[in-house]
Motif scaffolding. Sequence first.
Motif, PDB file in Angstrom:
ATOM      1  N   LEU A   1      45.204  50.787 104.914  1.00 57.05           N
ATOM      2  CA  LEU A   1      45.385  52.024 105.669  1.00 57.05           C
ATOM      3  C   LEU A   1      44.787  53.218 104.953  1.00 57.05           C
ATOM      4  O   LEU A   1      44.167  54.089 105.579  1.00 57.05           O
TER       5      LEU A   1
ATOM      6  N   ILE B   1      55.675  53.556 110.225  1.00 54.77           N
ATOM      7  CA  ILE B   1      54.554  52.735 110.665  1.00 54.77           C
ATOM      8  C   ILE B   1      55.039  51.342 111.060  1.00 54.77           C
ATOM      9  O   ILE B   1      55.718  50.672 110.278  1.00 54.77           O
TER      10      ILE B   1
ATOM     11  N   THR C   1      50.517  46.945 111.769  1.00 57.14           N
ATOM     12  CA  THR C   1      49.165  47.444 112.021  1.00 57.14           C
ATOM     13  C   THR C   1      48.160  46.421 111.519  1.00 57.14           C
ATOM     14  O   THR C   1      48.414  45.714 110.540  1.00 57.14           O
TER      15      THR C   1
ATOM     16  N   CYS D   1      49.648  47.177 116.240  1.00 60.40           N
ATOM     17  CA  CYS D   1      48.872  48.380 116.553  1.00 60.40           C
ATOM     18  C   CYS D   1      47.532  48.312 115.823  1.00 60.40           C
ATOM     19  O   CYS D   1      47.498  48.056 114.611  1.00 60.40           O
TER      20      CYS D   1
ATOM     21  N   ASP E   1      44.054  53.377 116.231  1.00 64.59           N
ATOM     22  CA  ASP E   1      45.133  54.055 116.947  1.00 64.59           C
ATOM     23  C   ASP E   1      46.149  54.631 115.968  1.00 64.59           C
ATOM     24  O   ASP E   1      46.605  55.767 116.122  1.00 64.59           O
ATOM     25  N   LEU E   2      46.517  53.843 114.972  1.00 58.37           N
ATOM     26  CA  LEU E   2      47.493  54.310 113.997  1.00 58.37           C
ATOM     27  C   LEU E   2      46.990  55.546 113.265  1.00 58.37           C
ATOM     28  O   LEU E   2      47.716  56.537 113.099  1.00 58.37           O
TER      29      LEU E   2
ATOM     30  N   ILE F   1      55.120  55.462 114.801  1.00 59.83           N
ATOM     31  CA  ILE F   1      53.747  55.281 115.268  1.00 59.83           C
ATOM     32  C   ILE F   1      53.477  53.781 115.285  1.00 59.83           C
ATOM     33  O   ILE F   1      53.513  53.115 114.246  1.00 59.83           O
ATOM     34  N   GLY F   2      53.248  53.242 116.455  1.00 57.58           N
ATOM     35  CA  GLY F   2      53.006  51.813 116.600  1.00 57.58           C
ATOM     36  C   GLY F   2      52.724  51.500 118.054  1.00 57.58           C
ATOM     37  O   GLY F   2      52.790  52.369 118.924  1.00 57.58           O
ATOM     38  N   ASN F   3      52.417  50.248 118.318  1.00 55.66           N
ATOM     39  CA  ASN F   3      52.117  49.802 119.679  1.00 55.66           C
ATOM     40  C   ASN F   3      53.351  49.119 120.261  1.00 55.66           C
ATOM     41  O   ASN F   3      53.838  48.138 119.687  1.00 55.66           O
TER      42      ASN F   3
ATOM     43  N   PRO G   1      48.819  54.330 121.876  1.00 59.22           N
ATOM     44  CA  PRO G   1      47.694  53.468 121.515  1.00 59.22           C
ATOM     45  C   PRO G   1      46.797  53.202 122.712  1.00 59.22           C
ATOM     46  O   PRO G   1      47.265  53.116 123.858  1.00 59.22           O
TER      47      PRO G   1
END
Length: 326
Positions: free
Chosen positions: A14, A174, A177, A216, A220-221, A239-241, A292
């Motif tokens: 990341l 998070i 990812t 995700c 997008d992240l 923050i995630g899908n 996302p």
Amino acid sequence: MKKSVLITGAAGFLGSHLCDQFITKGYRVVAMDNLITGDLKNLEHLFPNPDFEFYHHDITKYIHVPGTLDYILHFASPASPIDYLKIPIQTLKVGAMGTHNCLGLAKDKKARILVASTSEVYGDPLVHPQPETYWGNVNPIGPRGVYDEAKRYMESITMAYHTFHKVDTRIVRIFNTYGPRMRLNDGRALPAFIGQALRGEDITVFGEGTQTRSFCYVSDLVEGIYRLLLSDYTGPVNIGNPNEVSLRSFAEEVLALTGNKVKIVNRPLPVDDPKQRQPDITLAKKLLDWAPVVSRKEGLEKTYNYFRSLPEAEWHRQPKEFLSSK
């Protein structure tokens, strides 16, 4: 003058994508990593850039960065079970002492700091999906506790610096990812599945594979993190899908993508492995106008093509051996 940002854990998966994001946005980027799990290959394309500099440094020690800093993004930490179970003390230290040092630097530089927390603060959740208001169900003395509690402490000390020292803080939680620059041998589901398929090995699913995750894609992240940093909100934000999938179904998707004919085999479920994981992103949608946009099918194809493009020796590389956890 260009605004400047310090990114810790910059040579990791990341962290390196965040370096790319801020360089693209026109910032001066100061990257910092002790390389215990990171890899300079993730950053080598940035070395010729005059707006990029790298410090090889352990942030559990005193941090010195000359000049001004506008932002700090604290992403230094082992993030995969195969790492933090081997180096539990370092994992706890970077969450506690490393965060303390970063917050002290933010106070000194009058910089805004965003710290990288995780969905693991929710533990094996009793609430589904998980909103930011849920306090979690965590075993503090289980094997995963060294990571979970390090992140929970990170959130606590960050809020303490915000309320007591008036430091300008942000907290991102998070969720799972994936994308290019992950390590095939880091123990997480997606790279593990793809790595086994590339090597022609049976794909290992723990338990019955009914446990769920929500994956995700990295672009997008990173966009969500960037928007959170520039927002005015100081509480934690998921923050995630939210597109949830069982690990059994996910393994089948990977198999279909690779065209491999290996089997899916079951192994015992690890201790305290979460049964469900799905972010409630209502807050991110409202505050950041973020959701996302990369589908799992598209993201999987991009990630698989990246791994397949690596030298074959990378497919067989064994996990790192670490020094003692002093």
